[in-house]
Design a protein around this motif. Sequence first.
Motif, PDB file in Angstrom:
ATOM      1  N   GLY A 277      -3.118  -0.398  58.014  1.00  0.00           N
ATOM      2  CA  GLY A 277      -2.738   1.321  57.595  1.00  0.00           C
ATOM      3  C   GLY A 277      -3.400   2.154  58.775  1.00  0.00           C
ATOM      4  N   PRO A 278      -3.103   3.335  58.480  1.00  0.00           N
ATOM      5  CA  PRO A 278      -3.633   4.388  59.505  1.00  0.00           C
ATOM      6  C   PRO A 278      -4.960   4.915  59.135  1.00  0.00           C
ATOM      7  N   GLY A 279      -5.593   5.491  60.083  1.00  0.00           N
ATOM      8  CA  GLY A 279      -7.094   5.788  59.895  1.00  0.00           C
ATOM      9  C   GLY A 279      -7.931   4.806  60.665  1.00  0.00           C
ATOM     10  N   THR A 280      -9.371   4.910  60.135  1.00  0.00           N
ATOM     11  CA  THR A 280     -10.371   4.244  60.955  1.00  0.00           C
ATOM     12  C   THR A 280     -10.371   2.747  60.496  1.00  0.00           C
ATOM     13  N   ASP A 295      -5.697   1.399  49.005  1.00  0.00           N
ATOM     14  CA  ASP A 295      -5.949   2.745  49.339  1.00  0.00           C
ATOM     15  C   ASP A 295      -4.752   3.186  50.291  1.00  0.00           C
ATOM     16  N   CYS A 296      -4.561   2.501  51.268  1.00  0.00           N
ATOM     17  CA  CYS A 296      -3.534   2.686  52.246  1.00  0.00           C
ATOM     18  C   CYS A 296      -1.963   2.631  51.572  1.00  0.00           C
ATOM     19  N   GLN A 297      -1.881   1.493  50.743  1.00  0.00           N
ATOM     20  CA  GLN A 297      -0.623   1.394  49.958  1.00  0.00           C
ATOM     21  C   GLN A 297      -0.219   2.565  49.150  1.00  0.00           C
ATOM     22  N   GLN A 298      -1.305   2.836  48.390  1.00  0.00           N
ATOM     23  CA  GLN A 298      -1.097   4.217  47.489  1.00  0.00           C
ATOM     24  C   GLN A 298      -0.858   5.487  48.398  1.00  0.00           C
ATOM     25  N   ALA A 299      -1.491   5.516  49.533  1.00  0.00           N
ATOM     26  CA  ALA A 299      -1.200   6.812  50.400  1.00  0.00           C
ATOM     27  C   ALA A 299       0.310   6.685  50.910  1.00  0.00           C
ATOM     28  N   ARG A 304       6.047   8.404  50.973  1.00  0.00           N
ATOM     29  CA  ARG A 304       7.356   8.440  50.733  1.00  0.00           C
ATOM     30  C   ARG A 304       8.120   9.148  49.674  1.00  0.00           C
ATOM     31  N   TRP A 305       7.006   9.398  48.627  1.00  0.00           N
ATOM     32  CA  TRP A 305       7.711  10.281  47.542  1.00  0.00           C
ATOM     33  C   TRP A 305       7.771  11.733  48.096  1.00  0.00           C
TER      34      TRP A 305
END
Length: 350
Positions: A277-280, A295-299, A304-305
């Motif tokens: 996922g994105p980020g560090t 956390d990345c899956q939830q973000a 998308r929503w």
Amino acid sequence: MLWHAIAPARRYTKASHDVVRHPRLCSDAKILLLYVQGLPDERTHLALSEHAQKIGVKGRAYQKAKEQLVMHGFVHERRVSGERGLWVTHQLFSNVPLSDADALAVWREVGVGAGASPSAHSPTVGEPGPRTVGRQLPVEEEREKSSSRPPTEAPAESVTLEALPPQEAEAERVLLSLRHVSRELHLGVLEARGLVAQAVEWLRRGVSVGELRRVLSSDLPEGGVRSAVGFLGHRLMQKMPEAPQGQRRAPVAPAAVEEEAPPPVPPYVAPLVTCQGPGTEHVFRSMAGETECPDCQQAAAWARWAERRAADLGVDLAEEAAAAVEAGRSPDGWRARLAAAAASGASGGQ
């Protein structure tokens, strides 16, 4: 409570407070004691039962009252051989408790049971007959057959009883105290020890000491108790109360053959995987082959929503993210993540 009393000038009986307030004498026993104490001398020859019938104490009530009077030393009885070999029962009544030794001294003082001397009896009717020859056994044989002395027995060994735990000792005291309630329930120490286990189970099931004594001593058979041990053992077993819910024991399974237990299986530990996922850059444990951490899956799901929601409302997410940076808000917030996700989606669509 109001109290009003007028002392009688005549025809009264002095009663001790120890008798009137006796805690272990029933009302019939106290009334009978006071009634007999006030009798004139010419009416003392009657039996105690006849006096009890005159005041309405009959049947089981009289038996109970007499047992209490005998138990506490107010009434003593003695059977002696009277004239012509007939047995006579003498009763000694006292308004104060007397021990057996005191009662025996009173009887000896008045000459009860002394018997008349042989010379005082009338001579035997008829003339003496001749001696029968050949009917008398030898001296040695007669002594061996009609000796009144029992054979010598070896002295019984003294039995030393072990001290009981507090609860079992309390149950033993209850069993031994039943003799004071009814003489038919008299138990020896060894007999009481045999019933202690059943009595302790009653106490463990929440029954108090007083209730246990009441259950064991009430409603006795009309014909009397033949065996105190058998009667109490049967009553302890048949009237055993139900055990409380928390004290019920599960049935014990038969002992199984011990088998060697297999070695414990170590718990499964998922491997560490680098999140895509994105980020560090960071790692997480992938349980089912995931490539992004939770956390990345939830973000990504929120992005998308938000993208679909912005398309429905006609809002440009890139402009919202730029406005957020100009306002001094952190670009790592959800708005920046949504803008990055929308930008990556736009580039992927081209």
